[in-house]
Design a protein around this motif. Structure first.
Motif, PDB file in Angstrom:
ATOM      1  N   UNK A  38       0.824  -1.215   0.000  1.00 45.81           N
ATOM      2  CA  UNK A  38       0.000   0.000   0.000  1.00 45.81           C
ATOM      3  C   UNK A  38       0.859   1.267   0.000  1.00 45.81           C
ATOM      4  N   UNK A  39       0.246   2.356  -0.394  1.00 48.09           N
ATOM      5  CA  UNK A  39       0.920   3.643  -0.401  1.00 48.09           C
ATOM      6  C   UNK A  39       0.835   4.277   0.992  1.00 48.09           C
ATOM      7  N   UNK A  40       1.871   4.995   1.367  1.00 52.74           N
ATOM      8  CA  UNK A  40       1.883   5.694   2.655  1.00 52.74           C
ATOM      9  C   UNK A  40       1.143   7.022   2.519  1.00 52.74           C
ATOM     10  N   UNK A  41       0.923   7.684   3.638  1.00 48.57           N
ATOM     11  CA  UNK A  41       0.298   9.003   3.613  1.00 48.57           C
ATOM     12  C   UNK A  41       1.099   9.973   2.760  1.00 48.57           C
ATOM     13  N   UNK A  80     -10.486   6.576  -6.085  1.00 51.03           N
ATOM     14  CA  UNK A  80      -9.988   5.644  -7.088  1.00 51.03           C
ATOM     15  C   UNK A  80      -8.486   5.709  -7.316  1.00 51.03           C
ATOM     16  N   UNK A  81      -7.780   6.501  -6.522  1.00 48.41           N
ATOM     17  CA  UNK A  81      -6.334   6.649  -6.710  1.00 48.41           C
ATOM     18  C   UNK A  81      -5.554   6.321  -5.442  1.00 48.41           C
ATOM     19  N   UNK A  82      -6.129   5.516  -4.570  1.00 53.20           N
ATOM     20  CA  UNK A  82      -5.508   5.218  -3.279  1.00 53.20           C
ATOM     21  C   UNK A  82      -4.517   4.072  -3.330  1.00 53.20           C
ATOM     22  N   UNK A  83      -4.579   3.292  -4.370  1.00 58.42           N
ATOM     23  CA  UNK A  83      -3.787   2.073  -4.398  1.00 58.42           C
ATOM     24  C   UNK A  83      -2.703   2.163  -5.462  1.00 58.42           C
ATOM     25  N   UNK A  84      -1.650   1.382  -5.296  1.00 56.38           N
ATOM     26  CA  UNK A  84      -0.592   1.398  -6.312  1.00 56.38           C
ATOM     27  C   UNK A  84      -1.155   1.007  -7.670  1.00 56.38           C
ATOM     28  N   UNK A  85      -0.581   1.566  -8.701  1.00 57.95           N
ATOM     29  CA  UNK A  85      -1.028   1.231 -10.056  1.00 57.95           C
ATOM     30  C   UNK A  85      -0.727  -0.233 -10.327  1.00 57.95           C
TER      31      UNK A  85
END
Length: 188
Positions: free
Chosen positions: A11-14, A89-94
């Protein structure tokens, strides 16, 4: 089937989400039609204004009377709503890294952009930081769920690849002889 091909991305960090958010806003500003002014100084000023604007208020005009009349709690709610709407819709890695365009339309190199974002993240207000950290938590929960599914799938694939008859395994180990046969007994 190769299970590693379906392994979920971390997951992406803050901070990653903040960077992504600001990058989206910079690209939106760079794509806006210019008022007949197509010079680099004007473009750099617009980009600078977007980068230094309070997150969630990048599209607001600094001379807007409506913003001045809102109480600070309502302003924070507006900012949070704008951030969440942009990041929908842009919270997760591509899943496919090629779907993000690599372009330098903002007049700023990668290193300079990274330094600017790092400094901005270090000086960001608590409301904004909290929003991006909450969004990162959503990603972490999704990642944990996907990893549990992935591990279960991997485990079931490993179990299904084991030999069904354990006698087949012992025969291959003992060179085709079954354990306990006459050749294994000691004669007294």
């Amino acid at each position: 089937m190769n299970a590693t091909a379906t392994k979920p991305k971390r997951p992406l960090s803050g901070y990653n989400l903040f960077y992504r958010y600001k990058r989206i806003k910079v690209l939106e500003a760079a794509a806006r039609p210019k008022n007949g002014n197509d010079d680099d100084d004007n473009n750099n000023t617009i980009i600078h204004d977007v980068l230094t604007a309070t997150p969630g208020l990048e599209n607001k005009h600094s001379n807007s009377r409506a913003d001045e009349t809102l109480p600070s709690a309502s302003m924070d709610e507006l900012r949070v709503a704008n951030i969440r709407a942009t990041m929908e819709g842009k919270l997760f890695p591509n899943e496919n890294a090629r779907n993000r365009l690599h372009r330098k339309v903002h007049g700023m190199g990668f290193v300079e952009m990274g330094k600017t974002m790092r400094d901005m993240w270090g000086n960001i207000d608590e409301v904004t930081k909290e929003v991006f950290c909450e969004l990162a938590d959503v990603g972490r929960v999704r990642y944990r769920n996907l990893m549990e599914e992935y591990k279960a799938k991997l485990e079931s694939e490993q179990l299904s690849s084991l030999p069904i008859n354990m006698g087949d395994v012992s025969q291959s180990i003992n060179g085709g002889k079954r354990p306990g046969g006459s050749s294994n007994l000691k004669k007294s």
